[in-house]
Design a protein around this motif. Structure first.
Motif, short mmCIF file in Angstrom:
data_model
loop_
_atom_site.label_atom_id
_atom_site.label_comp_id
_atom_site.label_asym_id
_atom_site.label_seq_id
_atom_site.Cartn_x
_atom_site.Cartn_y
_atom_site.Cartn_z
N ARG A 86 49.65 34.95 23.54
CA ARG A 86 49.10 36.00 23.30
C ARG A 86 48.31 36.57 24.07
NH1 ARG A 86 50.91 36.37 17.35
NH2 ARG A 86 52.18 34.36 17.17
N HIS A 87 48.00 37.79 24.56
CA HIS A 87 47.98 38.69 25.50
C HIS A 87 46.80 39.56 24.50
CE1 HIS A 87 46.86 41.35 28.85
NE2 HIS A 87 45.66 40.68 28.26
N VAL A 88 46.05 39.89 24.97
CA VAL A 88 44.82 40.36 23.67
C VAL A 88 43.99 41.43 25.24
CG1 VAL A 88 43.04 41.77 21.66
CG2 VAL A 88 44.93 39.68 21.63
N MET A 111 50.30 31.07 9.39
CA MET A 111 50.69 30.77 11.04
C MET A 111 52.37 31.01 10.33
SD MET A 111 48.36 28.24 12.70
CE MET A 111 48.97 28.37 14.25
N ASP A 112 53.00 30.90 10.82
CA ASP A 112 54.76 31.23 10.72
C ASP A 112 55.04 29.20 10.30
OD1 ASP A 112 57.14 31.07 9.90
OD2 ASP A 112 57.52 31.93 12.60
N ARG A 113 55.59 29.31 9.43
CA ARG A 113 55.57 27.44 9.82
C ARG A 113 57.20 27.68 10.24
NH1 ARG A 113 53.91 25.64 3.85
NH2 ARG A 113 50.83 26.64 4.18
N SER A 114 58.37 28.59 10.65
CA SER A 114 59.19 27.98 10.86
C SER A 114 58.87 28.11 12.58
CB SER A 114 60.18 29.80 10.86
OG SER A 114 60.32 30.47 11.64
N ARG A 115 58.21 28.02 12.68
CA ARG A 115 57.17 27.42 14.77
C ARG A 115 56.40 26.01 13.98
NH1 ARG A 115 58.99 32.63 17.66
NH2 ARG A 115 59.29 33.77 15.98
N PRO A 116 56.02 25.98 15.73
CA PRO A 116 55.69 25.18 15.55
C PRO A 116 53.80 25.45 15.72
CG PRO A 116 57.12 24.47 18.12
CD PRO A 116 57.22 25.79 16.71
N LEU A 117 53.00 25.01 14.96
CA LEU A 117 52.01 25.52 14.01
C LEU A 117 50.66 25.46 15.00
CD1 LEU A 117 52.30 23.76 10.76
CD2 LEU A 117 52.51 26.13 11.29
N TRP A 118 51.06 26.68 15.94
CA TRP A 118 49.56 26.68 17.03
C TRP A 118 50.28 28.22 17.43
CZ3 TRP A 118 51.05 27.35 22.24
CH2 TRP A 118 51.73 26.98 23.09
N GLU A 119 48.45 29.19 17.88
CA GLU A 119 49.12 29.50 18.66
C GLU A 119 47.90 29.79 19.61
OE1 GLU A 119 48.53 33.36 15.66
OE2 GLU A 119 50.47 32.36 15.25
N PHE A 120 48.17 30.39 21.23
CA PHE A 120 47.19 30.91 22.14
C PHE A 120 46.74 32.32 22.30
CE2 PHE A 120 46.37 26.51 24.27
CZ PHE A 120 46.13 25.91 22.64
N PHE A 121 45.49 32.73 22.68
CA PHE A 121 45.18 33.95 22.98
C PHE A 121 44.70 34.08 23.92
CE2 PHE A 121 46.38 33.99 18.26
CZ PHE A 121 47.21 35.22 18.03
N ILE A 122 45.06 34.38 25.09
CA ILE A 122 44.23 35.47 25.89
C ILE A 122 44.14 36.41 26.32
CG2 ILE A 122 44.31 35.30 29.03
CD1 ILE A 122 45.21 32.71 27.95
N ILE A 123 41.86 36.51 25.98
CA ILE A 123 41.44 37.93 25.52
C ILE A 123 40.75 38.41 27.19
CG2 ILE A 123 39.95 38.46 24.09
CD1 ILE A 123 40.86 37.25 22.05
N ASP A 124 41.15 39.73 27.74
CA ASP A 124 40.34 39.88 28.07
C ASP A 124 39.75 41.33 27.69
OD1 ASP A 124 42.79 41.59 28.38
OD2 ASP A 124 43.57 40.80 30.37
N LEU A 133 39.57 32.54 25.99
CA LEU A 133 40.70 32.08 25.47
C LEU A 133 40.28 31.38 23.52
CD1 LEU A 133 43.17 30.03 25.52
CD2 LEU A 133 41.80 27.63 25.78
N TYR A 134 41.20 32.17 22.85
CA TYR A 134 41.05 31.78 21.58
C TYR A 134 42.17 30.92 20.96
CZ TYR A 134 41.29 32.05 16.08
OH TYR A 134 42.09 31.75 14.71
N THR A 135 42.13 29.62 20.39
CA THR A 135 43.49 28.89 20.11
C THR A 135 43.53 28.67 18.57
OG1 THR A 135 42.18 26.95 20.50
CG2 THR A 135 43.29 27.42 22.43
N LYS A 136 44.27 27.90 17.77
CA LYS A 136 44.65 27.74 16.47
C LYS A 136 45.65 27.38 17.02
CE LYS A 136 46.80 31.61 14.02
NZ LYS A 136 46.12 33.13 13.22
#
Length: 552
Positions: A86-88, A111-124, A133-136
């Protein structure tokens, strides 16, 4: 399908809205010189080409009927990259403090358990012109060392990257979830295998328990009183040992790795001991400001890896030891040596059990009960009255000793973002990276609204240890009577990468917990000398602060 171990599943079952169980990191990136592209789109394409390199990116959970047993991992055949990457854009002016506050908010959501349990955020939108880059990733899928292996999949060692071989095509099953009968059969088989494994380990477990009851070698005073003291797991009550909310506060600080190693070598202790001594000294100053420093020493819960060398599997293989932080000792060197002694004793005990500690254990029928108990304990306030086991969680993860790149951008820092839990509202995780020790402090915002002060006190404590290292010989037992160093130490080598740590910010509050005790004695403000670089330079800790409601 791939069964979650008992330890992996525990992070799912104990997760509540107030206590998300994912871990992450904050990286600030230097874009290539003259870069004119769309970094968000480049990052998405970069991840699409690498998702197959680590299972954590392509698998999702399949829940058991009625939550009777642990879920299983299954392949997700339809990954929505736009959801996961995602982009922020930060609002102006885009300061480091704004960045870290936003990361704290992102880290507070489940986190949404119906999807793979990872999220990346590109923050500018950063004031510096850099990109963050924030990852969880959910802790059910990885521990600290497994996270390092995932990092190897997504980071490169050169800005030009490396050639990644595409995945082999697979036949699609077109099944969004597995059938109930298939899941129930798999659960029964896995539970039976877990009970067999447990039965086979009972003799070794008995031997380990027997060895624990024997006095340790070379330990003075092996009478009954000394033995009882070894089993004393009680920790004093502090403002950190409370029920938490889902709100988070976060701060990042950096200390040169070479200086930390030099302190450890000079005083004959380990790097982990220096890390814990730095945190201990900071917490001692922080709690002393408000007359909340207990007479008894603080206790840290310290994760210990059970992973065999070369094991890169994406799961959890860890246990925990309790280490005294010797916060009741005023002398920093005495405190450091006491921490070393406590850590050595705890590791010795852990080594006796290491071979028989189970990371996979039967839990048939327990998941729904565990989830209910986690919610009840957190919301009932029991944590506020039960004796705490540990006051703070401290973890140290060994990272890459060389510079890394993400989508062609240089990774300048690697701040861990870990888990705050009921009863342990403060977590300090450290990761070494390219000559740096990046400290990530995460806490419940209601319990620790002024987390930046703890970060600043850590820098001040590190400087104190550096000064004592120069003033005292390596075999010095105490700093008492040593006096001040004759001359100020020159500026320490500055890391090549900039350090995106936020300045200390005085948090607004309606009411101080102990107003009469808020004055800080002269000379105790955590002003940081030039030895440790932090961008921008923090202000001195405020003489009065409030720890209750504060705006993020």
């Amino acid at each position: 399908m791939n069964h979650l171990s008992g330890l992996d599943a525990t992070f799912l079952h104990f997760e509540t809205a107030e206590m998300p169980m994912h871990v992450g990191s904050l990286n600030v990136l230097d874009l290539p010189e003259g870069y004119q592209g769309d970094f968000y789109e480049d990052a998405k394409a970069y991840m699409v080409a690498r998702m197959h390199l680590a299972d954590v990116f392509t698998r999702k959970l399949a829940l058991m009927p009625f939550d009777l047993s642990n879920p299983v991992w299954v392949e997700d055949e339809d990954i929505d990259v736009d959801y996961h990457v995602r982009h922020v854009t930060l609002p102006k002016p885009g300061t480091n403090r704004q960045l870290q506050q936003y990361v704290a908010r992102l880290h507070s959501t489940l986190m949404d358990r119906s999807r793979p349990l990872w999220e990346f955020f590109i923050i500018d939108g950063l004031q510096s012109g850099q990109v963050a880059l924030y990852t969880k990733v959910h802790h059910a899928g990885i521990d600290g060392q497994a996270g390092v292996e995932v990092g190897k999949a997504i980071f490169d060692t050169a800005p030009t990257g490396r050639v990644v071989k595409p995945p082999r095509p697979r036949a699609r099953s077109h099944n969004y979830q597995l059938g109930m009968a298939e899941l129930a059969t798999a659960a029964l088989r896995n539970t039976a295998a877990q009970y067999v494994k447990l039965y086979k380990m009972l003799p070794a477990l008995g031997r380990a328990l027997g060895s624990l009851a024997k006095p340790a070698e070379a330990v003075p005073g092996s009478d009954g009183k000394a033995l009882a003291k070894r089993f004393d797991m009680r920790a004093p009550r502090t403002p950190f040992n409370v029920s938490i909310t889902n709100q988070r506060s976060f701060a990042g600080r950096t200390i040169p790795l070479a200086e930390t190693k030099a302190i450890g070598k000079h005083f004959g202790v380990t790097l982990n001991d220096v890390v814990m001594a730095t945190v201990s000294g900071a917490l001692r100053r922080y709690l002393k400001d408000s007359n909340e420093l207990p007479d008894k020493s603080l206790v840290a819960g310290v994760p210990v890896s059970l992973r065999e060398a070369g094991d890169t599997s994406a799961n959890n293989q860890a246990s925990m030891i309790l280490v005294s932080l010797a916060s009741d000792l005023k002398d920093p060197i005495q405190r450091l040596r006491a921490i070393n002694a406590s850590s050595t004793a705890s590791k010795s005990t852990m080594n006796k059990f290491k071979a028989v500690i189970l990371d996979d254990f039967p839990m048939f029928g327990a998941p729904w009960l565990m989830s209910g108990a986690a919610s009840m304990i957190g919301r009932s306030g029991l944590v506020n009255v039960l004796p705490p086991v540990a006051n703070v969680a401290i973890s140290n993860v060994q990272g890459a000793p060389f510079p890394m790149y993400f989508a062609g951008a240089l990774v300048t820092c690697y701040y861990p973002v870990s888990i705050a839990s009921h009863g342990t509202a403060l977590n300090v995780t450290v990761q070494s990276y390219n000559g740096r020790m990046d400290y990530g402090l995460i806490a419940c915002r209601r319990a620790v609204p002024d987390i930046t002060e703890i970060g600043d006190y850590m820098l001040a404590e590190h400087q104190t240890l550096m000064d004592l290292m120069q003033a005292l010989p390596g075999d010095a037992k105490s700093a008492a009577g040593a006096g001040k160093p004759g001359a100020a130490r020159g500026a320490a080598p500055v890391p090549a990468a900039p350090v995106p740590a936020a300045p200390a910010a005085k948090t607004a509050a309606a009411k101080a917990r102990k107003p009469a005790a808020r004055k800080v004695a002269a000379g105790k403000t955590p002003a940081r000398k030039a030895a440790v670089k932090k961008a921008p330079v923090p202000k001195a800790a405020p003489a009065k602060r409030a720890r209750k409601a504060a705006t993020a």
